[in-house]
Design an enzyme around this catalytic site. Structure first.
Site, mmCIF file in Angstrom:
data_model
loop_
_atom_site.group_PDB
_atom_site.id
_atom_site.type_symbol
_atom_site.label_atom_id
_atom_site.label_comp_id
_atom_site.label_asym_id
_atom_site.label_seq_id
_atom_site.Cartn_x
_atom_site.Cartn_y
_atom_site.Cartn_z
ATOM 1 N N ASP A 171 0.831 -1.210 0.000
ATOM 2 C CA ASP A 171 0.000 0.000 0.000
ATOM 3 C C ASP A 171 0.868 1.263 0.000
ATOM 4 O O ASP A 171 1.970 1.266 0.562
ATOM 5 C CB ASP A 171 -0.915 -0.019 1.238
ATOM 6 C CG ASP A 171 -1.993 1.041 1.172
ATOM 7 O OD1 ASP A 171 -2.351 1.466 0.053
ATOM 8 O OD2 ASP A 171 -2.477 1.457 2.239
ATOM 9 N N ARG B 281 -4.384 -1.859 9.122
ATOM 10 C CA ARG B 281 -5.578 -2.676 8.894
ATOM 11 C C ARG B 281 -5.277 -3.703 7.815
ATOM 12 O O ARG B 281 -4.276 -3.607 7.102
ATOM 13 C CB ARG B 281 -6.766 -1.801 8.494
ATOM 14 C CG ARG B 281 -6.514 -0.894 7.299
ATOM 15 C CD ARG B 281 -7.754 -0.063 6.936
ATOM 16 N NE ARG B 281 -7.464 0.910 5.900
ATOM 17 C CZ ARG B 281 -7.281 2.216 6.107
ATOM 18 N NH1 ARG B 281 -7.344 2.713 7.330
ATOM 19 N NH2 ARG B 281 -7.012 3.030 5.108
ATOM 20 N N ARG C 9 -12.526 2.267 -7.737
ATOM 21 C CA ARG C 9 -11.717 3.444 -8.092
ATOM 22 C C ARG C 9 -12.101 3.950 -9.490
ATOM 23 O O ARG C 9 -12.709 3.219 -10.278
ATOM 24 C CB ARG C 9 -10.236 3.082 -8.036
ATOM 25 C CG ARG C 9 -9.789 2.819 -6.608
ATOM 26 C CD ARG C 9 -8.295 2.709 -6.492
ATOM 27 N NE ARG C 9 -7.916 2.422 -5.114
ATOM 28 C CZ ARG C 9 -6.684 2.432 -4.658
ATOM 29 N NH1 ARG C 9 -5.691 2.715 -5.479
ATOM 30 N NH2 ARG C 9 -6.437 2.158 -3.391
ATOM 31 N N ASN D 14 -10.996 -2.259 -4.628
ATOM 32 C CA ASN D 14 -10.279 -1.290 -5.475
ATOM 33 C C ASN D 14 -10.995 -1.066 -6.812
ATOM 34 O O ASN D 14 -10.762 -0.074 -7.493
ATOM 35 C CB ASN D 14 -8.833 -1.745 -5.761
ATOM 36 C CG ASN D 14 -7.907 -1.660 -4.579
ATOM 37 O OD1 ASN D 14 -6.973 -2.439 -4.446
ATOM 38 N ND2 ASN D 14 -8.148 -0.699 -3.694
ATOM 39 N N GLY E 161 0.008 5.459 -4.458
ATOM 40 C CA GLY E 161 -0.575 6.726 -4.880
ATOM 41 C C GLY E 161 0.014 7.891 -4.097
ATOM 42 O O GLY E 161 0.415 8.907 -4.681
ATOM 43 N N ARG F 214 -0.745 9.265 -9.998
ATOM 44 C CA ARG F 214 -0.803 8.023 -9.205
ATOM 45 C C ARG F 214 -0.248 6.830 -9.991
ATOM 46 O O ARG F 214 0.371 5.928 -9.419
ATOM 47 C CB ARG F 214 -2.252 7.753 -8.767
ATOM 48 C CG ARG F 214 -2.778 8.734 -7.739
ATOM 49 C CD ARG F 214 -4.242 8.452 -7.400
ATOM 50 N NE ARG F 214 -4.421 7.107 -6.890
ATOM 51 C CZ ARG F 214 -4.218 6.746 -5.620
ATOM 52 N NH1 ARG F 214 -3.877 7.651 -4.727
ATOM 53 N NH2 ARG F 214 -4.388 5.500 -5.232
ATOM 54 N N ARG G 220 2.385 -4.891 6.028
ATOM 55 C CA ARG G 220 1.634 -3.855 5.314
ATOM 56 C C ARG G 220 2.447 -2.568 5.323
ATOM 57 O O ARG G 220 2.867 -2.100 6.385
ATOM 58 C CB ARG G 220 0.275 -3.589 5.953
ATOM 59 C CG ARG G 220 -0.464 -2.484 5.174
ATOM 60 C CD ARG G 220 -1.888 -2.241 5.609
ATOM 61 N NE ARG G 220 -2.519 -1.300 4.674
ATOM 62 C CZ ARG G 220 -3.776 -1.328 4.301
ATOM 63 N NH1 ARG G 220 -4.560 -2.255 4.773
ATOM 64 N NH2 ARG G 220 -4.260 -0.443 3.452
HETATM 65 C C1 IPE Z 1 -5.157 -2.461 0.159
HETATM 66 O O1 IPE Z 1 -4.903 -1.105 -0.028
HETATM 67 C C2 IPE Z 1 -5.187 -3.180 -1.154
HETATM 68 C C3 IPE Z 1 -3.906 -3.314 -1.839
HETATM 69 C C4 IPE Z 1 -2.744 -2.955 -1.365
HETATM 70 C C5 IPE Z 1 -3.975 -3.942 -3.137
HETATM 71 P P1 IPE Z 1 -6.092 -0.035 -0.132
HETATM 72 O O2 IPE Z 1 -5.441 1.269 -0.379
HETATM 73 O O3 IPE Z 1 -7.105 -0.478 -1.095
HETATM 74 O O4 IPE Z 1 -6.716 -0.107 1.326
HETATM 75 P P2 IPE Z 1 -7.632 0.924 2.100
HETATM 76 O O5 IPE Z 1 -8.713 1.370 1.158
HETATM 77 O O6 IPE Z 1 -6.749 2.075 2.497
HETATM 78 O O7 IPE Z 1 -8.130 0.174 3.288
HETATM 79 C C1 IPE Z 2 -1.744 0.287 -3.291
HETATM 80 O O1 IPE Z 2 -1.508 1.639 -3.381
HETATM 81 C C2 IPE Z 2 -1.951 -0.339 -4.658
HETATM 82 C C3 IPE Z 2 -3.353 -0.571 -4.990
HETATM 83 C C4 IPE Z 2 -4.346 -0.517 -4.160
HETATM 84 C C5 IPE Z 2 -3.650 -0.901 -6.376
HETATM 85 P P1 IPE Z 2 -2.676 2.706 -3.333
HETATM 86 O O2 IPE Z 2 -3.145 2.969 -4.726
HETATM 87 O O3 IPE Z 2 -3.732 2.307 -2.384
HETATM 88 O O4 IPE Z 2 -1.893 3.963 -2.779
HETATM 89 P P2 IPE Z 2 -2.404 4.982 -1.684
HETATM 90 O O5 IPE Z 2 -2.807 4.191 -0.492
HETATM 91 O O6 IPE Z 2 -3.548 5.723 -2.303
HETATM 92 O O7 IPE Z 2 -1.225 5.845 -1.432
HETATM 93 MG MG MG Z 3 -4.029 2.594 -0.402
#
Ligand code: IPE
Ligand code: IPE
Ligand code: MG
Length: 232
Positions: free
Chosen positions: A15, A182, A66, A63, A18, A28, A176
């Site tokens: 995670d 979480r 999105r 996801n 972005g 992103r 994580r």
């Molecule tokens: C968890 O990250 C899913 C992945 C890393 C693929 P998210 O960014 O989707 O999680 P939340 O929404 O912050 O809980």
């Molecule tokens: C995790 O990074 C990758 C995916 C969920 C695809 P994020 O896209 O959730 O990045 P943040 O949490 O917004 O920084």
């Molecule tokens: Mg994320």
């Protein structure tokens, strides 16, 4: 690292892509690309250190809510790394297993994922599970429904066999990144006794050294599994 007790199965919630990009005033998608590159680096290092099974959370079922533009960029990345640049995955020398509902993905991406699974099927030294459009609750529910449709009661062992991770031992350590504490619907049933490790680093900046630190930390944990003594 020699005296460190390694997890057999390491799971990674990658995670922070972005935020890492946004902080650099980049789109992103730039973070997702850096994230995939880091996945190769970290998985390669984990296998090099002797971890046998790595499961990465690449895209959650949630996801998919999105914006389509971001999803298309992610699908393009899958297209690149499962097809055009697949040698990066082949270099890991691991059996690749894609876990999740692939039907939401463009059909050419589905085909290249299944082809890579075939191509790497003979690798027995390491296993890389890539969770794409995966949700743990969805998986538990499909397993329950399967049991019901078969008219069977299940126990822990037979229930495991109905999950998408059938045949894979439970994760010993879940890392994580991204400074969130979480699980976000990742391996909920399988994580019952997993050790959890949270890093404030964003995924693209999580280094090999950070992985080693997490493994050393894991090695010092006393895993009691409800009993009184740690299991060796
Ligand atoms: C968890 O990250 C899913 C992945 C890393 C693929 P998210 O960014 O989707 O999680 P939340 O929404 O912050 O809980
Ligand atoms: C995790 O990074 C990758 C995916 C969920 C695809 P994020 O896209 O959730 O990045 P943040 O949490 O917004 O920084
Ligand atoms: Mg994320």
């Amino acid at each position: 690292m020699r005296t460190v007790k390694l997890p057999v199965h390491l799971a990674l919630i990658m995670d922070g892509n972005g935020r890492w990009a946004t902080r650099r005033l980049r789109p992103r998608a730039y973070g997702h690309k850096a994230g995939v590159q880091n996945m190769f680096r970290i998985c390669g290092h984990a296998f090099h250190l002797g971890v046998r099974i790595v499961t990465v959370f690449a895209l959650s079922a949630e996801n998919l809510s999105r914006p389509q533009e971001e999803l298309d960029e992610l699908f393009d990345l899958f297209r690149t790394f499962f097809d055009k640049k697949k040698e990066k995955l082949l270099e890991l020398n691991a059996k690749i297993h894609v876990i999740g509902d692939l039907s939401a993905l463009p059909s050419d991406v589905q085909v290249s994922m299944r082809a890579l699974e075939e191509e790497t099927g003979g690798n027995t030294n390491a296993l890389l599970n890539i969770c794409v459009n995966y949700g743990a609750r969805q998986d538990v529910l499909q397993a329950v429904n399967k049991a019901v449709s078969l008219g069977r009661f299940v126990d822990d062992e037979s229930f495991h066999a109905l999950l998408l991770t059938a045949g894979v031992p439970d994760p010993d350590l879940i890392i994580r990144t991204g400074n969130e504490m979480r699980l976000s619907n990742f391996l909920l049933y399988q994580a019952a006794y997993a050790e959890l490790y949270f890093s404030s680093k964003m995924w693209p900046e999580f280094s090999r050294r950070d992985l080693e630190k997490a493994l050393v930390d894991f090695s010092s944990r006393n895993r009691r599994f409800g009993g009184l003594r740690s299991k060796e």
